[in-house]
Design a protein around this motif. Sequence first.
Motif, PDB file in Angstrom:
ATOM      1  N   LYS A 138       7.740 -71.339   7.475  1.00  0.00           N
ATOM      2  CA  LYS A 138       6.815 -70.974   8.557  1.00  0.00           C
ATOM      3  C   LYS A 138       5.476 -70.502   7.970  1.00  0.00           C
ATOM      4  O   LYS A 138       4.411 -70.887   8.435  1.00  0.00           O
ATOM      5  N   VAL A 139       5.536 -69.664   6.943  1.00  0.00           N
ATOM      6  CA  VAL A 139       4.309 -69.177   6.308  1.00  0.00           C
ATOM      7  C   VAL A 139       3.534 -70.347   5.710  1.00  0.00           C
ATOM      8  O   VAL A 139       2.311 -70.450   5.851  1.00  0.00           O
ATOM      9  N   GLU A 140       4.272 -71.265   5.086  1.00  0.00           N
ATOM     10  CA  GLU A 140       3.646 -72.383   4.382  1.00  0.00           C
ATOM     11  C   GLU A 140       3.020 -73.385   5.353  1.00  0.00           C
ATOM     12  O   GLU A 140       1.888 -73.835   5.152  1.00  0.00           O
ATOM     13  N   THR A 141       3.737 -73.724   6.418  1.00  0.00           N
ATOM     14  CA  THR A 141       3.299 -74.840   7.262  1.00  0.00           C
ATOM     15  C   THR A 141       2.457 -74.406   8.458  1.00  0.00           C
ATOM     16  O   THR A 141       1.653 -75.181   8.956  1.00  0.00           O
ATOM     17  N   HIS A 142       2.639 -73.168   8.933  1.00  0.00           N
ATOM     18  CA  HIS A 142       1.918 -72.738  10.133  1.00  0.00           C
ATOM     19  C   HIS A 142       0.877 -71.656   9.892  1.00  0.00           C
ATOM     20  O   HIS A 142      -0.122 -71.584  10.590  1.00  0.00           O
ATOM     21  N   THR A 182       8.978 -50.223  -8.634  1.00  0.00           N
ATOM     22  CA  THR A 182       9.572 -51.284  -9.452  1.00  0.00           C
ATOM     23  C   THR A 182       8.866 -52.603  -9.140  1.00  0.00           C
ATOM     24  O   THR A 182       8.044 -52.680  -8.233  1.00  0.00           O
ATOM     25  N   GLU A 183       9.206 -53.610  -9.916  1.00  0.00           N
ATOM     26  CA  GLU A 183       8.813 -54.980  -9.570  1.00  0.00           C
ATOM     27  C   GLU A 183      10.076 -55.734  -9.214  1.00  0.00           C
ATOM     28  O   GLU A 183      11.077 -55.641  -9.919  1.00  0.00           O
ATOM     29  N   GLN A 184      10.038 -56.464  -8.112  1.00  0.00           N
ATOM     30  CA  GLN A 184      11.166 -57.318  -7.740  1.00  0.00           C
ATOM     31  C   GLN A 184      10.628 -58.735  -7.660  1.00  0.00           C
ATOM     32  O   GLN A 184       9.652 -58.991  -6.963  1.00  0.00           O
ATOM     33  N   PHE A 185      11.263 -59.641  -8.431  1.00  0.00           N
ATOM     34  CA  PHE A 185      10.832 -61.044  -8.452  1.00  0.00           C
ATOM     35  C   PHE A 185       9.358 -61.148  -8.855  1.00  0.00           C
ATOM     36  O   PHE A 185       8.643 -62.036  -8.404  1.00  0.00           O
ATOM     37  N   GLY A 186       8.899 -60.200  -9.693  1.00  0.00           N
ATOM     38  CA  GLY A 186       7.514 -60.190 -10.148  1.00  0.00           C
ATOM     39  C   GLY A 186       6.532 -59.563  -9.173  1.00  0.00           C
ATOM     40  O   GLY A 186       5.331 -59.552  -9.421  1.00  0.00           O
ATOM     41  N   ILE A 187       7.042 -59.035  -8.060  1.00  0.00           N
ATOM     42  CA  ILE A 187       6.170 -58.474  -7.010  1.00  0.00           C
ATOM     43  C   ILE A 187       6.238 -56.951  -7.055  1.00  0.00           C
ATOM     44  O   ILE A 187       7.328 -56.382  -7.015  1.00  0.00           O
ATOM     45  N   PRO A 188       5.086 -56.270  -7.122  1.00  0.00           N
ATOM     46  CA  PRO A 188       5.127 -54.802  -7.115  1.00  0.00           C
ATOM     47  C   PRO A 188       5.594 -54.256  -5.763  1.00  0.00           C
ATOM     48  O   PRO A 188       5.184 -54.755  -4.715  1.00  0.00           O
ATOM     49  N   ILE A 189       6.454 -53.248  -5.816  1.00  0.00           N
ATOM     50  CA  ILE A 189       6.939 -52.599  -4.593  1.00  0.00           C
ATOM     51  C   ILE A 189       6.199 -51.274  -4.430  1.00  0.00           C
ATOM     52  O   ILE A 189       6.361 -50.359  -5.236  1.00  0.00           O
ATOM     53  N   TRP A 190       5.392 -51.200  -3.392  1.00  0.00           N
ATOM     54  CA  TRP A 190       4.604 -50.001  -3.118  1.00  0.00           C
ATOM     55  C   TRP A 190       5.347 -49.068  -2.171  1.00  0.00           C
ATOM     56  O   TRP A 190       6.214 -49.504  -1.415  1.00  0.00           O
ATOM     57  N   ASP A 191       4.942 -47.818  -2.180  1.00  0.00           N
ATOM     58  CA  ASP A 191       5.534 -46.807  -1.310  1.00  0.00           C
ATOM     59  C   ASP A 191       5.042 -47.007   0.124  1.00  0.00           C
ATOM     60  O   ASP A 191       3.849 -46.899   0.403  1.00  0.00           O
ATOM     61  N   GLY A 192       5.975 -47.284   1.037  1.00  0.00           N
ATOM     62  CA  GLY A 192       5.614 -47.542   2.425  1.00  0.00           C
ATOM     63  C   GLY A 192       5.020 -46.342   3.137  1.00  0.00           C
ATOM     64  O   GLY A 192       4.249 -46.488   4.090  1.00  0.00           O
ATOM     65  N   GLU A 193       5.357 -45.136   2.673  1.00  0.00           N
ATOM     66  CA  GLU A 193       4.799 -43.937   3.304  1.00  0.00           C
ATOM     67  C   GLU A 193       3.294 -43.840   3.048  1.00  0.00           C
ATOM     68  O   GLU A 193       2.526 -43.509   3.942  1.00  0.00           O
ATOM     69  N   SER A 194       2.897 -44.122   1.798  1.00  0.00           N
ATOM     70  CA  SER A 194       1.508 -43.849   1.420  1.00  0.00           C
ATOM     71  C   SER A 194       0.633 -45.099   1.299  1.00  0.00           C
ATOM     72  O   SER A 194      -0.590 -44.992   1.298  1.00  0.00           O
ATOM     73  N   ARG A 195       1.248 -46.292   1.214  1.00  0.00           N
ATOM     74  CA  ARG A 195       0.432 -47.461   0.877  1.00  0.00           C
ATOM     75  C   ARG A 195       0.513 -48.601   1.897  1.00  0.00           C
ATOM     76  O   ARG A 195       0.038 -49.706   1.625  1.00  0.00           O
ATOM     77  N   ALA A 196       1.082 -48.335   3.068  1.00  0.00           N
ATOM     78  CA  ALA A 196       1.171 -49.402   4.081  1.00  0.00           C
ATOM     79  C   ALA A 196      -0.210 -49.887   4.494  1.00  0.00           C
ATOM     80  O   ALA A 196      -0.454 -51.088   4.609  1.00  0.00           O
ATOM     81  N   GLU A 197      -1.125 -48.948   4.685  1.00  0.00           N
ATOM     82  CA  GLU A 197      -2.475 -49.347   5.103  1.00  0.00           C
ATOM     83  C   GLU A 197      -3.145 -50.207   4.028  1.00  0.00           C
ATOM     84  O   GLU A 197      -3.787 -51.216   4.330  1.00  0.00           O
ATOM     85  N   GLU A 198      -2.969 -49.806   2.791  1.00  0.00           N
ATOM     86  CA  GLU A 198      -3.525 -50.573   1.667  1.00  0.00           C
ATOM     87  C   GLU A 198      -2.958 -52.003   1.661  1.00  0.00           C
ATOM     88  O   GLU A 198      -3.689 -52.981   1.452  1.00  0.00           O
ATOM     89  N   LEU A 199      -1.664 -52.120   1.893  1.00  0.00           N
ATOM     90  CA  LEU A 199      -1.013 -53.430   1.943  1.00  0.00           C
ATOM     91  C   LEU A 199      -1.627 -54.298   3.047  1.00  0.00           C
ATOM     92  O   LEU A 199      -1.961 -55.466   2.831  1.00  0.00           O
ATOM     93  N   ILE A 200      -1.785 -53.709   4.244  1.00  0.00           N
ATOM     94  CA  ILE A 200      -2.300 -54.460   5.385  1.00  0.00           C
ATOM     95  C   ILE A 200      -3.736 -54.905   5.129  1.00  0.00           C
ATOM     96  O   ILE A 200      -4.120 -56.037   5.428  1.00  0.00           O
ATOM     97  N   ARG A 201      -4.536 -54.012   4.547  1.00  0.00           N
ATOM     98  CA  ARG A 201      -5.933 -54.359   4.263  1.00  0.00           C
ATOM     99  C   ARG A 201      -6.035 -55.432   3.173  1.00  0.00           C
ATOM    100  O   ARG A 201      -6.955 -56.252   3.184  1.00  0.00           O
ATOM    101  N   TRP A 202      -5.075 -55.437   2.251  1.00  0.00           N
ATOM    102  CA  TRP A 202      -5.069 -56.433   1.172  1.00  0.00           C
ATOM    103  C   TRP A 202      -4.647 -57.809   1.686  1.00  0.00           C
ATOM    104  O   TRP A 202      -5.164 -58.837   1.263  1.00  0.00           O
ATOM    105  N   ALA A 203      -3.712 -57.836   2.633  1.00  0.00           N
ATOM    106  CA  ALA A 203      -3.050 -59.084   3.033  1.00  0.00           C
ATOM    107  C   ALA A 203      -3.850 -59.863   4.075  1.00  0.00           C
ATOM    108  O   ALA A 203      -4.593 -59.286   4.867  1.00  0.00           O
ATOM    109  N   ASP A 204      -3.660 -61.180   4.062  1.00  0.00           N
ATOM    110  CA  ASP A 204      -4.176 -62.037   5.136  1.00  0.00           C
ATOM    111  C   ASP A 204      -3.230 -62.055   6.324  1.00  0.00           C
ATOM    112  O   ASP A 204      -3.608 -62.448   7.427  1.00  0.00           O
ATOM    113  N   GLY A 205      -1.998 -61.696   6.079  1.00  0.00           N
ATOM    114  CA  GLY A 205      -1.001 -61.650   7.141  1.00  0.00           C
ATOM    115  C   GLY A 205       0.189 -60.843   6.664  1.00  0.00           C
ATOM    116  O   GLY A 205       0.429 -60.722   5.460  1.00  0.00           O
ATOM    117  N   VAL A 206       0.919 -60.280   7.615  1.00  0.00           N
ATOM    118  CA  VAL A 206       2.006 -59.348   7.289  1.00  0.00           C
ATOM    119  C   VAL A 206       3.297 -59.778   7.977  1.00  0.00           C
ATOM    120  O   VAL A 206       3.296 -60.116   9.166  1.00  0.00           O
TER     121      VAL A 206
END
Length: 257
Positions: A138-142, A182-206
């Motif tokens: 879905k992410v890839e095609t739509h 930690t990193e899972q599958f090469g992806i950094p895992i951020w703290d959802g309490e403190s970094r959710a906003e940062e994640l949303i601002r970084w991403a094109d979609g969530v």
Amino acid sequence: GFSMSETGTYIERSRQAFLDLVHEQGLAAAGVTVRARLLSPEEAIGKPGRRDFPLLKGKERLVEAVIERARGHAFTDSPREFTGSVEELLALPLSNTRDRGLYLAALNAAFRHAGRVNGTVHCRDDDPERCASEVATKVETHLHWERIGLVGLNPAIAEELAFRFGAERLRITDLDPDNIGTEQFGIPIWDGESRAEELIRWADGVLLTGTTFVNGTFDPIWNVIEATRTPAIIFGVTAAAMAHLFGFERLCPCARE
């Protein structure tokens, strides 16, 4: 209908819709009970090939609520059992994770009972892995998001996204202290309490787990999603009725009835 001026969290605002449904469907009658119980990992997810799902690691449990023959599921990290009338359930304060998990399972069961919502029961066996493949497709095609934010570490979805798009295009937030940093599958895992906003601002979609409704983080996260106009899709069984009520897009390709 809902107006955004109504006060309270989304889960609080769903209570009126639940009450309306109860009266319309005659579920307030004596003898219509909600039975909620904790599923064992085996009942909840069966035997998937991979063993790193939070359900199988004992981090989360699935609550199943049954109204007559309709079933509804919700994830929670502090589950409870319950048997009582629909009205007793509606009287719960919803101020803690335990009540919210129970309430959302029952909300899903009630809307399933009324035929308004499908896919209120968690998938099992090989389906959690098939789900990851369908989400990535879905992410890839739509959606064509260059940078993908995943709120809630679903390991199958995370690994499939990393495989399809490369880890550098992904960031993940989670609330489990064992995952944060930690990193899972090469992806950094951020703290959802403190970094959710940062994640949303970084991403094109969530991609956002429905468990956020249970742990109380949905509203602040959604406020940022709306403020930044970031496209967002909710995944998972927990949010079935909530997505229907509030018009959120939900992706849960393998959920059952």
